[in-house]
Design a protein around this motif. Structure first.
Motif, PDB file in Angstrom:
ATOM      1  N   ALA A  58       0.838  -1.196   0.000  1.00  0.00           N
ATOM      2  CA  ALA A  58       0.000   0.000   0.000  1.00  0.00           C
ATOM      3  C   ALA A  58       0.874   1.247   0.000  1.00  0.00           C
ATOM      4  O   ALA A  58       1.937   1.263   0.632  1.00  0.00           O
ATOM      5  CB  ALA A  58      -0.937   0.002   1.205  1.00  0.00           C
ATOM      6  N   ASN A  76      -6.059  -2.121   5.579  1.00  0.00           N
ATOM      7  CA  ASN A  76      -5.102  -3.153   5.180  1.00  0.00           C
ATOM      8  C   ASN A  76      -4.293  -3.694   6.361  1.00  0.00           C
ATOM      9  O   ASN A  76      -3.174  -4.146   6.196  1.00  0.00           O
ATOM     10  CB  ASN A  76      -4.147  -2.592   4.128  1.00  0.00           C
ATOM     11  CG  ASN A  76      -4.858  -2.152   2.876  1.00  0.00           C
ATOM     12  OD1 ASN A  76      -5.153  -2.947   2.006  1.00  0.00           O
ATOM     13  ND2 ASN A  76      -5.162  -0.854   2.795  1.00  0.00           N
ATOM     14  N   ALA A 131      -2.599  -7.099   6.046  1.00  0.00           N
ATOM     15  CA  ALA A 131      -1.592  -7.236   4.988  1.00  0.00           C
ATOM     16  C   ALA A 131      -0.301  -6.490   5.302  1.00  0.00           C
ATOM     17  O   ALA A 131       0.731  -6.761   4.689  1.00  0.00           O
ATOM     18  CB  ALA A 131      -2.160  -6.736   3.664  1.00  0.00           C
ATOM     19  N   LYS A 154      -1.958  -0.908  -3.260  1.00  0.00           N
ATOM     20  CA  LYS A 154      -3.187  -0.129  -3.130  1.00  0.00           C
ATOM     21  C   LYS A 154      -2.829   1.331  -2.875  1.00  0.00           C
ATOM     22  O   LYS A 154      -1.876   1.619  -2.149  1.00  0.00           O
ATOM     23  CB  LYS A 154      -4.044  -0.683  -1.988  1.00  0.00           C
ATOM     24  CG  LYS A 154      -4.577  -2.089  -2.241  1.00  0.00           C
ATOM     25  CD  LYS A 154      -5.457  -2.555  -1.088  1.00  0.00           C
ATOM     26  CE  LYS A 154      -6.015  -3.944  -1.358  1.00  0.00           C
ATOM     27  NZ  LYS A 154      -6.884  -4.400  -0.233  1.00  0.00           N
TER      28      LYS A 154
END
Length: 461
Positions: free
Chosen positions: A69, A101, A104, A89
């Motif tokens: 991200a 997130n 992740a 992202k």
């Protein structure tokens, strides 16, 4: 005059780091343990601030990891980062990125303007994420203390982005100090060519329309909402009290680092400063700061003088050169140290070009160098990779610029800033976390106001 001819050869030798016997390279325990880490293990990295230095931080952090991200308040920065890491992202608000997130993300880089380091890092720490924060960690003393406590509370692995701390030369200088290269150190003079952005009366922001690519409200972060003005983002913010920490905040964590690390300089007993061109909103165009330590182990009383910017007549604010330099002029940035047995002069930032005076002492010392007793970084010049290796090995390592080291270093710079801004001597009580008998300074330890939704503290995580 004798310079140090060993840096280039030692740097080449370090490229093939191996364990050797007495007097040779010390292989950090990190590398021994890192060999047991599965090569397939990749960390999920989220990056807050991906323009300028943030872009290189992102790229370096991607080594054997995955950038999952990316976040930036500037759409142009975000687009460039997305082109490099198209699978990541994309976000404008780091709070949303981190919350959406959480599973992740293993670790977070923070490479934003100084005033948003604190909320970004604190939000990541609250979620238990490891953090690497660019220097200086924050621009208020209270935030430095809170950040340190929060990291301890959550047990995360930390790093500050002062890449010079990973350099071979900084390790070497520490060993030189241990070997009394110039005897007892009495005076240190450090100067920088910063600021290279407007400060003092030259700071004159003007109201304007917000550029389409910039989310100004998110850029402001913790500070009170206000109309967009030119002359702040994306670079000149360093000159403002609210957003930056001036030349000392920008370069102190670099140029003071080898001296603080090498001599074991802790909390100073007294800080005094004078400045030229200080305004109600901006750091001065020039300043001198004096730090005093009354009793440094092996040295006794030590004074450190910091010089930045320009004098009233426009000349560089620098110390008088030591007589040992003869007709040689001081470099644009650098330091020199006066000891009981000689002088040590460094040209440029960090500790990369050292000269020992007098010449006979230089010859004697360089002819019989001290043994290498300090662990070397496995990734010289790359604190992101060093931090990543530490995370994979499950602990911080002593030679890192982790928060136990980086917070006091940042605080040292911010104490100098406090003296610059008030123009009054600072006697700092670390236990009470206040300037003794100095209410004016104590009002500046913490930001006066935090916007709702941005008011982080260790008690809330």
């Amino acid at each position: 005059m004798s310079s140090n001819p060993l840096f280039s050869t030692r740097r080449s030798f370090l490229k093939g780091l191996t364990v050797t016997t007495a007097g040779g390279i010390i292989l950090p325990n990190m590398l021994l343990r890192a060999q047991d880490t599965p090569a397939s293990k990749k960390l999920g990295i989220a990056c807050i601030g991906v323009g300028g230095k943030g872009f290189s931080d992102m790229v370096n952090a991607s080594f054997e990891n995955e950038i999952v991200a990316i976040c930036d308040v500037d759409a142009k920065n975000l687009a460039k980062a997305a082109a490099k890491f198209p699978k990541a992202k994309q976000y404008r608000d780091f709070r949303k990125m981190l919350d959406e997130n959480e599973k992740a993300i293993d670790a977070v880089t923070v490479s934003t303007p100084d005033h948003t380091h604190f909320p970004a890092a604190m939000h990541a720490i609250a979620l238990g994420k490891h953090v690497m924060v660019q220097k200086p960690l924050v621009n208020t003393l209270w935030e430095a203390d809170q950040l340190h406590k929060a990291a301890k509370k959550k047990g995360i692995i930390t790093q500050m982005g002062n890449q010079g701390h990973t350099f071979e030369e900084n390790r070497l200088l520490k060993e030189w100090f241990q070997a009394n290269v110039i005897g007892e150190v009495k005076e240190i003079h450090v100067w920088t060519n910063r600021p290279i952005w407007p400060q003092g009366p030259a700071v004159a922001p003007k109201d304007a329309e917000v550029p389409e690519h910039l989310d100004w409200d998110l850029w402001l972060g913790s500070v009170p909402s206000r109309p967009y003005q030119t002359g702040i983002a994306p670079f000149a913010w360093r000159g403002f009290f609210e957003y930056g920490s001036g030349a000392l905040g920008d370069m102190g964590c670099h140029n003071l680092d080898p001296l603080v690390w090498g001599l074991g300089l802790g909390v100073p007993d007294k800080i005094e400063a004078t400045s030229e061109g200080l305004t109600d909103i901006a750091w001065p165009k020039g300043a001198k700061v004096q730090y005093l330590w009354k009793n440094i182990a092996g040295h006794g009383e030590v004074k450190l003088f910091w010089y930045e910017g320009k004098n009233a007549d426009g000349t560089p604010c620098q110390p008088a050169p030591p007589k040992e330099l003869g007709d040689q002029k001081l470099s644009g940035s650098g330091f020199y140290m006066v000891g009981s047995e000689g002088v040590l002069y460094n040209q440029g930032d960090q500790a990369k070009k050292l000269t020992i005076f007098p010449e006979q002492r230089s010859k004697d010392f360089l002819a019989s160098l001290p043994a290498k007793t300090v662990d070397r970084s496995p990734t010289p010049g790359d604190p992101q990779k060093e931090w990543s290796l530490a995370i994979k090995n499950g602990k911080e390592f002593a030679f890192m610029s982790h928060f136990d080291y980086a917070v006091p270093l940042t605080e040292l710079c911010l104490l100098g800033d406090l003296a610059i801004r008030t123009g009054k001597p600072i006697e700092w009580d670390q236990k009470k976390f206040e300037a003794v008998g100095n209410p004016e300074a104590n009002k500046l330890i913490k930001r006066a106001e935090y916007r709702k939704g941005w008011d982080y503290s260790v008690d809330k995580i």
